[in-house]
Design an enzyme around this catalytic site. Structure first.
Site, mmCIF file in Angstrom:
data_model
loop_
_atom_site.group_PDB
_atom_site.id
_atom_site.type_symbol
_atom_site.label_atom_id
_atom_site.label_comp_id
_atom_site.label_asym_id
_atom_site.label_seq_id
_atom_site.Cartn_x
_atom_site.Cartn_y
_atom_site.Cartn_z
ATOM 1 N N ASN A 1 0.814 -1.258 -0.152
ATOM 2 C CA ASN A 1 -0.154 -0.007 0.025
ATOM 3 C C ASN A 1 1.047 1.259 -0.078
ATOM 4 O O ASN A 1 1.319 1.600 1.247
ATOM 5 C CB ASN A 1 -0.827 -0.137 1.281
ATOM 6 C CG ASN A 1 -1.759 1.089 1.439
ATOM 7 O OD1 ASN A 1 -1.887 2.048 0.318
ATOM 8 N ND2 ASN A 1 -2.270 1.448 2.614
ATOM 9 N N TRP A 2 0.910 1.841 -1.121
ATOM 10 C CA TRP A 2 1.876 2.963 -1.316
ATOM 11 C C TRP A 2 1.432 4.257 -0.644
ATOM 12 O O TRP A 2 2.206 5.216 -0.639
ATOM 13 C CB TRP A 2 2.253 3.226 -2.868
ATOM 14 C CG TRP A 2 2.916 2.339 -3.429
ATOM 15 C CD1 TRP A 2 3.226 0.743 -3.047
ATOM 16 C CD2 TRP A 2 3.593 2.173 -4.793
ATOM 17 N NE1 TRP A 2 3.870 0.231 -3.933
ATOM 18 C CE2 TRP A 2 3.935 0.942 -5.178
ATOM 19 C CE3 TRP A 2 3.272 3.312 -5.742
ATOM 20 C CZ2 TRP A 2 4.676 0.702 -6.341
ATOM 21 C CZ3 TRP A 2 4.004 2.954 -6.975
ATOM 22 C CH2 TRP A 2 4.380 1.714 -7.375
ATOM 23 N N GLU B 1 -6.802 4.485 8.046
ATOM 24 C CA GLU B 1 -6.493 5.980 7.916
ATOM 25 C C GLU B 1 -7.660 6.448 7.203
ATOM 26 O O GLU B 1 -8.014 7.257 7.327
ATOM 27 C CB GLU B 1 -5.253 6.206 6.881
ATOM 28 C CG GLU B 1 -3.964 5.881 7.810
ATOM 29 C CD GLU B 1 -2.945 5.205 6.979
ATOM 30 O OE1 GLU B 1 -2.776 5.554 5.403
ATOM 31 O OE2 GLU B 1 -1.794 4.858 7.441
ATOM 32 N N GLU C 1 -5.147 -5.163 10.690
ATOM 33 C CA GLU C 1 -4.102 -4.214 10.661
ATOM 34 C C GLU C 1 -4.496 -3.355 12.109
ATOM 35 O O GLU C 1 -5.391 -2.735 12.188
ATOM 36 C CB GLU C 1 -4.335 -3.458 9.819
ATOM 37 C CG GLU C 1 -3.945 -3.823 8.339
ATOM 38 C CD GLU C 1 -3.232 -2.711 7.515
ATOM 39 O OE1 GLU C 1 -2.387 -2.842 6.968
ATOM 40 O OE2 GLU C 1 -4.035 -1.841 7.478
ATOM 41 N N GLY D 1 2.959 -1.370 4.514
ATOM 42 C CA GLY D 1 3.031 0.367 3.917
ATOM 43 C C GLY D 1 4.505 0.702 3.764
ATOM 44 O O GLY D 1 5.012 0.531 2.697
ATOM 45 N N GLY D 2 5.039 1.280 4.765
ATOM 46 C CA GLY D 2 6.307 1.842 4.712
ATOM 47 C C GLY D 2 7.459 0.893 4.032
ATOM 48 O O GLY D 2 8.121 1.429 3.074
HETATM 49 C C1 PEP Z 1 -0.596 -0.037 6.230
HETATM 50 O O1 PEP Z 1 -0.882 1.175 6.007
HETATM 51 O O2 PEP Z 1 -1.464 -0.933 5.581
HETATM 52 C C2 PEP Z 1 0.394 -0.420 6.888
HETATM 53 C C3 PEP Z 1 0.469 -1.818 7.171
HETATM 54 O O3 PEP Z 1 1.626 0.441 6.939
HETATM 55 P P1 PEP Z 1 2.914 -0.029 7.692
HETATM 56 O O4 PEP Z 1 3.476 -1.387 7.002
HETATM 57 O O5 PEP Z 1 3.866 1.093 7.305
HETATM 58 O O6 PEP Z 1 2.738 -0.034 9.184
#
Ligand code: PEP
Length: 256
Positions: free
Chosen positions: A10-11, A100, A170, A237-238
């Site tokens: 997920n960018w 988010e 999540e 994400g990151g």
């Molecule tokens: C996400 O946004 O779905 C996520 C899991 O972010 P991160 O990996 O940065 O915690």
């Protein structure tokens, strides 16, 4: 047969068209040796970057996803995108109900359900996010919160359709914080989610449905997380914003 691992990046609101193209060009080289029968690899760029990424990954093992979809086909919904528009843009997967969106854009279980129904109707493959806030976990309300999100978000689906939906668990306190749920906590919670799916849609559906973990997953912890019985991959994400790290994460997940 076991459930196939699915790793989706997920960018979020990162990567212009040119940056996105460079990222997938590098990623394709990194994942060249991975067996697509073993893993589904998905990238979810921002809407404006979809068109740039699409031709680079067309016909490859990396699949295209979007980060949101509206429930109406068209109309006066400024800033929204319909499922038909995503299909036309070559999108195969779509993230729905990310925390988010719930936190900043008023997403509710009801709107998640409407978006999900629209995505399914258009033949998109949904990745539906659920998860509890830190105060909900600390207050012992995790199961109650997840049960409500599952009952609301997946209302009206039949078992065969539900079996094809990907759930991303999540825990909100683990997203972008560097604080990962321990494999034990993630497994215990995802086993609960699968049991809820079984209660609503039957054991056969629950056995088939893929449940990703998301929240600060990276190469260093992916193997142990995906080794858990009820963790079928990750929503990243990151760690999805850089090709070699993302590819390493995928290889760790497959080494489980
Ligand atoms: C996400 O946004 O779905 C996520 C899991 O972010 P991160 O990996 O940065 O915690």
């Amino acid at each position: 047969m076991g459930r196939k691992v699915i790793i989706a990046g997920n960018w979020k609101m990162n990567k212009t068209g040119a940056e996105g193209r460079a990222l997938v060009e590098a990623l394709l080289k990194e994942v060249a040796s991975f067996d697509p029968a073993e893993v589904d690899i998905v990238v979810c760029p921002p809407f404006t970057t979809l068109a740039e990424v699409r031709p680079v990954i067309a016909g490859t093992k990396v699949k295209l996803g979007a980060q949101n979809v509206h429930w109406e086909d068209h109309g006066a919904f400024t800033g929204e995108i319909s499922a038909a528009m995503l299909k036309e843009a070559g999108v195969e997967y779509v993230i729905i109900g990310h925390s988010e969106r719930r936190q900043y854009f008023g997403e509710t279980d009801e709107t998640v359900n409407r978006r999900l129904q629209a995505a399914l109707k258009a033949g998109l493959k949904p990745i539906v996010c659920i998860g509890e806030l830190l105060e909900e976990r600390e207050g012992g309300r995790t199961e109650e919160v997840l049960r409500k999100q599952i009952r609301g978000g997946f209302a009206g689906l039949d078992a065969a359709t539900m079996a094809g939906v990907v759930i991303a668990y999540e825990p909100v306190w683990a997203i972008g914080t560097g604080r990962t749920a321990t494999p034990q906590i993630a497994e215990e919670t995802q086993a609960f989610i699968r049991a809820e799916v079984a209660a609503l849609f039957g054991a056969d559906c629950a056995e088939k449905v893929r449940i990703q973990y998301g929240g600060s997953m990276k190469a260093a912890n992916a193997r142990e997380l995906v080794a858990q019985k009820d963790i079928d991959g990750g929503l990243i994400g990151g760690a999805a914003l850089e090709a070699s790290g993302f590819a390493k994460l995928i290889s760790e997940a497959l080494a489980k």
